[in-house]
Design a protein around this motif. Structure first.
Motif, PDB file in Angstrom:
ATOM      1  N   GLY A  98       0.812  -1.214   0.000  1.00 13.53           N
ATOM      2  CA  GLY A  98       0.000   0.000   0.000  1.00 13.53           C
ATOM      3  C   GLY A  98       0.842   1.259   0.000  1.00 13.53           C
ATOM      4  N   ASN A 121       0.928   4.181  -2.875  1.00 18.11           N
ATOM      5  CA  ASN A 121       0.735   5.606  -2.584  1.00 18.11           C
ATOM      6  C   ASN A 121       1.922   6.446  -3.040  1.00 18.11           C
ATOM      7  OD1 ASN A 121      -1.823   6.274  -0.994  1.00 18.11           O
ATOM      8  ND2 ASN A 121      -1.129   4.449   0.057  1.00 18.11           N
ATOM      9  N   TYR A 130      -2.594   7.528   4.680  1.00 20.53           N
ATOM     10  CA  TYR A 130      -2.812   6.104   4.416  1.00 20.53           C
ATOM     11  C   TYR A 130      -2.968   5.335   5.722  1.00 20.53           C
ATOM     12  CZ  TYR A 130      -1.154   1.322   3.355  1.00 20.53           C
ATOM     13  OH  TYR A 130      -0.994  -0.040   3.275  1.00 20.53           O
ATOM     14  N   SER A 143      -6.274   6.097   7.379  1.00 20.94           N
ATOM     15  CA  SER A 143      -7.379   5.417   6.699  1.00 20.94           C
ATOM     16  C   SER A 143      -7.526   3.983   7.194  1.00 20.94           C
ATOM     17  CB  SER A 143      -7.174   5.443   5.184  1.00 20.94           C
ATOM     18  OG  SER A 143      -6.134   4.569   4.788  1.00 20.94           O
ATOM     19  N   LEU A 144      -6.394   3.302   7.404  1.00 26.22           N
ATOM     20  CA  LEU A 144      -6.442   1.924   7.907  1.00 26.22           C
ATOM     21  C   LEU A 144      -6.962   1.880   9.339  1.00 26.22           C
ATOM     22  CD1 LEU A 144      -3.062   0.474   6.542  1.00 26.22           C
ATOM     23  CD2 LEU A 144      -5.315   0.481   5.460  1.00 26.22           C
ATOM     24  N   TYR A 150      -8.525   7.599  -2.675  1.00 26.00           N
ATOM     25  CA  TYR A 150      -7.663   6.536  -2.190  1.00 26.00           C
ATOM     26  C   TYR A 150      -7.844   6.313  -0.686  1.00 26.00           C
ATOM     27  CZ  TYR A 150      -5.008   5.533  -6.416  1.00 26.00           C
ATOM     28  OH  TYR A 150      -4.641   5.104  -7.658  1.00 26.00           O
ATOM     29  N   TRP A 210      -8.903   2.643   0.736  1.00 29.31           N
ATOM     30  CA  TRP A 210      -8.137   1.874   1.719  1.00 29.31           C
ATOM     31  C   TRP A 210      -8.985   1.587   2.962  1.00 29.31           C
ATOM     32  CZ3 TRP A 210      -4.310  -0.354  -0.368  1.00 29.31           C
ATOM     33  CH2 TRP A 210      -3.415   0.279  -1.217  1.00 29.31           C
ATOM     34  N   GLN A 257     -11.799  -0.901   2.278  1.00 32.15           N
ATOM     35  CA  GLN A 257     -11.322  -2.259   2.060  1.00 32.15           C
ATOM     36  C   GLN A 257     -11.045  -2.980   3.380  1.00 32.15           C
ATOM     37  OE1 GLN A 257     -10.903  -4.367  -0.678  1.00 32.15           O
ATOM     38  NE2 GLN A 257     -12.258  -2.804  -1.528  1.00 32.15           N
TER      39      GLN A 257
END
Length: 476
Positions: free
Chosen positions: A188, A192, A204, A207-208, A252, A256, A259
């Protein structure tokens, strides 16, 4: 069929639904199994009752917003997920962006703020209602169960006979999942960094974390009702707040985050299936890895082929009865609008009600809980405000001809067959559903490439009453 065009348009808005973004499909029955699916042969009756309550809200809300001209609704199509200029012309997302994929203030001043259809605003609002209701409902009604399930999982004392039957197999070591996580996490970061996503590494990671926070709530609801709540809207809201003016970063970020939630639900779902069918843990783990890699390659190849050959109709704001880009258009629209959140969804923006939906949604289960305290018999009603609010705006775009068919299938399977002929239900209900799903998917694949032009060349079916050259509902 020979009525004036405005009359036929009105009928199409209310009763039409076979073509994408045509109408609400009231009393419209379809035999197309790709839309009905075996979902309604398996969803518990209590879940389907909640969706029916939601439809009672959905029909008048959609019509009321449009015909009252809320949010200047009549300037735009009745249903569409695309962006529009204030005069009703379609707005290209590229017309607002610079070469770096960020909002160009000069272009924005020339074009003006993008507008949404009233039905899309309703869809976004109900999604936020559902997100708020999901969190509060799970905490109020299932909080103790979550704690108990966690303790039983840790001590391996879950009394479920299927769980106990799986204890004879070797468990998947936690380090397998950790290695998989590290590989995916690094991949990931590479995407990015090399993909010009405009999303920084810290965004990122956030987001996770956001997806990890929401996932347990979604898993609980899915485990109890067989369906979840679309939480992608929350991801876009947070992404827009953290990365203003960067729609690509927002897209994005939401992808992320979503998902994490989607994979958590699917993983729990298939591990449960493996538990019921006594598939060893390690075999299931290897199967999921293999299927994911196979599916990713196959889906990418099919999607690239279709988008290349059907690009024009997929970019059309309304689509047709075969092809529609509504879902992807919705992703693009949300990415752009949340990148402009302060102007569009802020205190002075036209769609302030959308973010307020989360706050309102948080309160709904509290009201539900209060009614149960006042009227104890209310507890016997299988109401779930998260599911009701989800389906009250779930179908704000696309094909709607499946709604009444799904109700008929649900009543036949979960209400009549399950109660009157339980042996037949247990033996054939899920088997037939799986067979119909598999057959429909094969036929869709064949028709898409051999007939409908997914490979580039279309071979049209002969036209007749059941396959008219124009609108499939004969409305327009």
């Amino acid at each position: 069929m020979n009525a004036p065009e405005h009359t036929r348009t009105l009928f199409g808005t209310i009763f039409g639904g076979a073509s994408s973004n045509e109408g609400m499909g009231l009393l419209n029955f379809s035999l197309d199994w790709q839309y009905i699916q075996s979902t309604y042969l398996s969803l518990p009756f209590k879940q389907q009752v909640n969706t029916w309550i939601a439809y009672v809200i959905w029909y008048p809300a959609m019509l009321g917003l449009y015909y009252s001209n809320a949010f200047n609704a009549k300037n735009f199509p009745f249903m569409s997920t695309s962006l529009f200029k204030s005069n009703g012309e379609p707005l290209s997302t590229a017309s607002l962006l610079n070469n770096e994929g960020t909002i160009d203030d000069t272009k924005l001043a020339e074009v003006g703020l993008p507008s949404l259809t009233a039905t899309t605003v309703w869809g976004y609002f109900t999604q936020n209602l559902a997100i708020g209701a999901l969190i509060t409902h799970v905490l109020i009604f299932f909080g103790k169960d979550m704690v108990l399930a966690w303790k039983q999982a840790r001590s391996r004392t879950q009394p479920d006979p299927h769980y106990q039957g799986m204890l004879k197999y070797k468990e998947v070591p936690m380090w397998w999942y950790l290695v998989l996580f590290v590989l995916c996490f690094v991949a990931g970061i590479i995407v990015n960094a090399k993909g010009e996503t405009t999303l920084p590494v810290w965004g990122y990671i956030v987001s996770l974390l956001l997806g990890g926070f929401i996932a347990p709530f979604s898993c609980i609801l899915y485990g109890l009702y067989g369906s979840g709540v679309s939480t992608n809207q929350l991801s876009k809201m947070v992404g827009g707040a953290l990365h203003p003016g960067r729609p690509l970063a927002n897209l994005y970020f939401a992808s992320w985050s979503h998902q994490v939630i989607l994979l958590a639900v699917n993983l729990a779902n298939w591990l449960k299936v493996g538990q019921y069918t006594k598939v060893p843990h390690r075999v299931m783990f290897a199967t999921q890895i293999y299927a994911t890699l196979l599916g990713a390659g196959l889906n990418y190849a099919v999607m690239t082929t279709i988008v290349t050959n059907q690009r024009e109709i997929l970019l059309n704001p309304e689509g047709n009865n075969v092809w529609s880009g509504s879902t992807i258009q919705s992703l693009n629209s949300q990415a752009i609008t949340w990148a402009l959140a302060k102007d569009i969804y802020g205190s002075k923006g036209p769609y302030l009600i959308v973010p307020l939906g989360i706050v309102i949604g948080l309160v709904l289960p509290v009201v539900h809980w209060g009614l149960i305290k006042i009227f104890p018999r209310f507890r016997d009603w299988p109401l779930n405000t998260a599911i009701i609010t989800t389906y009250a705006g779930y179908t704000y775009y696309g094909n709607t001809s499946w709604v009444w068919s799904s109700i008929a299938v649900g009543i036949f399977s979960q209400f009549w067959l399950r109660r009157r002929l339980p042996r037949v239900y247990n033996k054939y209900n899920y088997l037939i559903g799986a067979a119909l799903d598999g057959g429909a998917q094969i036929i869709i694949f064949i028709l898409s490439f051999a007939v409908f032009g997914a490979s580039g060349k279309e071979h049209a079916f002969p036209t007749w009453w059941g396959n008219p050259s124009g609108n499939p509902d004969h409305c327009l």
